[in-house]
Write a protein that holds these residues in place. Structure first.
Motif, PDB file in Angstrom:
ATOM      1  N   ILE A 155       0.816  -1.212   0.000  1.00 44.53           N
ATOM      2  CA  ILE A 155       0.000   0.000   0.000  1.00 44.53           C
ATOM      3  C   ILE A 155       0.852   1.266   0.000  1.00 44.53           C
ATOM      4  N   GLN A 156       2.022   1.240   0.657  1.00 49.39           N
ATOM      5  CA  GLN A 156       2.817   2.465   0.747  1.00 49.39           C
ATOM      6  C   GLN A 156       3.410   2.868  -0.601  1.00 49.39           C
ATOM      7  N   SER A 157       4.098   1.944  -1.269  1.00 55.48           N
ATOM      8  CA  SER A 157       4.662   2.284  -2.575  1.00 55.48           C
ATOM      9  C   SER A 157       3.555   2.510  -3.602  1.00 55.48           C
ATOM     10  N   LEU A 158       2.467   1.743  -3.491  1.00 60.96           N
ATOM     11  CA  LEU A 158       1.357   1.900  -4.425  1.00 60.96           C
ATOM     12  C   LEU A 158       0.787   3.311  -4.368  1.00 60.96           C
ATOM     13  N   THR A 159       0.510   3.787  -3.160  1.00 59.61           N
ATOM     14  CA  THR A 159      -0.082   5.120  -3.023  1.00 59.61           C
ATOM     15  C   THR A 159       0.935   6.222  -3.274  1.00 59.61           C
ATOM     16  N   LEU A 160       2.163   6.027  -2.785  1.00 62.62           N
ATOM     17  CA  LEU A 160       3.169   7.070  -2.979  1.00 62.62           C
ATOM     18  C   LEU A 160       3.476   7.267  -4.457  1.00 62.62           C
ATOM     19  N   ASN A 161       3.492   6.185  -5.216  1.00 63.38           N
ATOM     20  CA  ASN A 161       3.736   6.324  -6.656  1.00 63.38           C
ATOM     21  C   ASN A 161       2.702   7.240  -7.312  1.00 63.38           C
ATOM     22  N   GLN A 162       1.450   7.119  -6.872  1.00 61.18           N
ATOM     23  CA  GLN A 162       0.392   7.958  -7.451  1.00 61.18           C
ATOM     24  C   GLN A 162       0.571   9.424  -7.055  1.00 61.18           C
ATOM     25  N   VAL A 163       0.950   9.652  -5.793  1.00 56.12           N
ATOM     26  CA  VAL A 163       1.178  11.020  -5.325  1.00 56.12           C
ATOM     27  C   VAL A 163       2.367  11.638  -6.056  1.00 56.12           C
ATOM     28  N   LEU A 164       3.417  10.843  -6.272  1.00 54.88           N
ATOM     29  CA  LEU A 164       4.591  11.349  -6.972  1.00 54.88           C
ATOM     30  C   LEU A 164       4.266  11.683  -8.426  1.00 54.88           C
ATOM     31  N   LYS A 165       3.503  10.816  -9.080  1.00 55.33           N
ATOM     32  CA  LYS A 165       3.114  11.102 -10.459  1.00 55.33           C
ATOM     33  C   LYS A 165       2.352  12.418 -10.557  1.00 55.33           C
ATOM     34  N   ALA A 166       1.455  12.650  -9.582  1.00 55.78           N
ATOM     35  CA  ALA A 166       0.679  13.892  -9.579  1.00 55.78           C
ATOM     36  C   ALA A 166       1.576  15.111  -9.378  1.00 55.78           C
ATOM     37  N   HIS A 168       4.532  15.286 -10.719  1.00 57.45           N
ATOM     38  CA  HIS A 168       5.437  15.259 -11.867  1.00 57.45           C
ATOM     39  C   HIS A 168       6.809  14.668 -11.507  1.00 57.45           C
ATOM     40  N   VAL A 169       6.777  13.643 -10.662  1.00 53.73           N
ATOM     41  CA  VAL A 169       7.972  12.897 -10.292  1.00 53.73           C
ATOM     42  C   VAL A 169       7.871  11.508 -10.908  1.00 53.73           C
ATOM     43  N   ASP A 170       8.972  10.991 -11.421  1.00 55.90           N
ATOM     44  CA  ASP A 170       8.994   9.655 -12.020  1.00 55.90           C
ATOM     45  C   ASP A 170       9.225   8.613 -10.929  1.00 55.90           C
ATOM     46  N   PRO A 171       8.189   7.830 -10.550  1.00 56.62           N
ATOM     47  CA  PRO A 171       8.349   6.849  -9.471  1.00 56.62           C
ATOM     48  C   PRO A 171       9.387   5.770  -9.777  1.00 56.62           C
ATOM     49  N   SER A 172       9.625   5.495 -11.062  1.00 57.70           N
ATOM     50  CA  SER A 172      10.598   4.467 -11.417  1.00 57.70           C
ATOM     51  C   SER A 172      12.009   4.870 -11.019  1.00 57.70           C
ATOM     52  N   LYS A 173      12.217   6.133 -10.706  1.00 54.10           N
ATOM     53  CA  LYS A 173      13.537   6.616 -10.294  1.00 54.10           C
ATOM     54  C   LYS A 173      13.693   6.638  -8.771  1.00 54.10           C
ATOM     55  N   VAL A 174      12.666   6.180  -8.074  1.00 51.42           N
ATOM     56  CA  VAL A 174      12.721   6.095  -6.613  1.00 51.42           C
ATOM     57  C   VAL A 174      12.935   4.642  -6.220  1.00 51.42           C
ATOM     58  N   LYS A 175      13.912   4.384  -5.378  1.00 53.94           N
ATOM     59  CA  LYS A 175      14.195   3.026  -4.922  1.00 53.94           C
ATOM     60  C   LYS A 175      13.561   2.811  -3.554  1.00 53.94           C
ATOM     61  N   ARG A 213      11.363  16.057   8.825  1.00 53.58           N
ATOM     62  CA  ARG A 213      10.551  16.985   8.033  1.00 53.58           C
ATOM     63  C   ARG A 213       9.725  16.225   7.001  1.00 53.58           C
ATOM     64  N   MET A 214       8.487  16.650   6.796  1.00 55.46           N
ATOM     65  CA  MET A 214       7.645  16.054   5.762  1.00 55.46           C
ATOM     66  C   MET A 214       7.937  16.719   4.424  1.00 55.46           C
ATOM     67  N   VAL A 215       8.215  15.890   3.411  1.00 55.10           N
ATOM     68  CA  VAL A 215       8.413  16.422   2.060  1.00 55.10           C
ATOM     69  C   VAL A 215       7.300  16.002   1.112  1.00 55.10           C
ATOM     70  N   VAL A 216       6.549  14.964   1.482  1.00 56.31           N
ATOM     71  CA  VAL A 216       5.406  14.531   0.679  1.00 56.31           C
ATOM     72  C   VAL A 216       4.298  14.087   1.628  1.00 56.31           C
TER      73      VAL A 216
END
Length: 327
Positions: A155-166, A168-175, A213-216
């Motif tokens: 659930i964490q990577s699934l949801t974070l990927n959607q937030v990052l896409k919104a 304009h961040v490429d989730p495939s570049k996050v490990k 600190r919260m960044v997302v």
């Protein structure tokens, strides 16, 4: 002040059971006449903010009014209780991670039935945190960085990927790296990860203890309202004990309504079962506590899982939602 709690390990459920017994009489023997088929329900629970509704129901004696007793078996991760659910050692998993159990349904290792909702995404409920001196200042800075999640491909990577896409961040570049929630603070301090994607109450604890600190905002758009966890059982249980399952469902839905409508109801129960002090409980960003199982809203999750490759086939949530038998 105790801010981050350790999660109790699941011991041999048949031998070690931490019980919260509420109301009713008798054990799990069938009730007579038109009453409940079974009066005691064993609930394997992940003691997180997700399951506040269960404890509101206990505090308000709603199970007692329904003629039910509840035995709570604390577990560190809901998946640990899956074997016990399959073999009938526990009847319900409270706070069960939907992603994990939908995957089990998809693999054919579980005949899942959802009795009630537990938690849904809400702003601040999940968040990406960094060390106070981190160069990461905005979502885009996470590209090329390592982010801790409790369980990979969940659930964490699934949801974070959607937030990052919104954003304009490429989730495939996050490990992503698997780090249990209680160990995320240490991993961040030691530089083993660049950021942590955590959930409450761990987020509040890390901000207070480490100055993180919260960044997302992991619970913000576009995932706000997405189902996170529920009260889960099996087809076998609801077939054998339909009236009992229906009574449990009614109690939880009423308690969810109380939790959703009055934050103080949640704050009152969190210190005892989640091992939080009252000050921390008051500061948490709580999830949503849906009072009904809305198939349309629930369907968002498996559809997203198919889109992201976490399910092989589309699951119709209507087929998994337990519907109480007509009286």
């Amino acid at each position: 002040m105790r801010r981050l709690r350790s999660r109790p390990a699941l011991l041999t459920i048949g031998l070690v059971v931490t019980a919260a017994l509420v109301g009713g009489c008798g054990g799990s023997t069938p009730a007579s006449g038109g009453g409940l088929e079974k009066k005691t329900i064993r609930v394997a629970e992940v003691p997180l903010v997700d399951t506040a509704g269960l404890h509101v129901a206990i505090e308000q004696k709603l199970f007692e009014a329904a003629g039910l007793r509840v035995q709570i078996v604390p577990v560190a991760q809901s998946i640990q209780a899956l074997p016990a659910l399959r073999n009938g050692q526990v009847d319900v998993i409270g706070g069960g991670n939907y992603v994990t159990f939908l995957q089990a349904q998809d693999r054919g290792t579980l005949e899942l039935r959802i009795i009630a909702d537990a938690a849904s995404e809400a702003p601040g409920f999940m968040e990406v945190l960094t060390a106070p001196n981190s160069p990461i200042k905005r979502p885009k800075d996470l590209e090329g960085k390592t982010v801790a999640v409790n369980i990979l491909n969940n659930i964490q990577s699934l949801t974070l990927n959607q937030v990052l896409k919104a954003a304009h961040v490429d989730p495939s570049k996050v490990k992503y790296r698997a780090v249990p929630f209680p160990q995320m603070g240490a991993a961040l301090q030691k530089g083993q990860v660049d950021a942590v994607h955590t959930g409450e109450p761990f987020g509040t604890g890390l901000r207070r203890k480490l100055g993180a600190r919260m960044v997302v905002d992991g619970g913000g758009a576009p995932v706000t309202g997405l189902p996170v966890s529920g009260y889960l059982s099996t087809q076998g249980f609801v077939d054998k004990y339909p009236k009992t399952a229906a009574a449990f469902q009614r109690v939880i839905e009423k308690a969810q309504g109380l939790a959703s409508g009055d934050r103080k109801q949640v704050e009152q129960v969190l210190p005892a079962y989640a091992h939080l002090d009252a000050q921390t409980a008051a500061a948490l960003s709580l999830p949503g506590y849906p009072a009904t199982l809305d198939p349309g809203r629930m369907q968002r999750l498996p559809d997203l899982m198919v889109q992201e490759g976490l399910l092989k086939t589309r699951i119709d949530m209507r087929s998994l939602i337990f519907t109480a038998p007509a009286k």
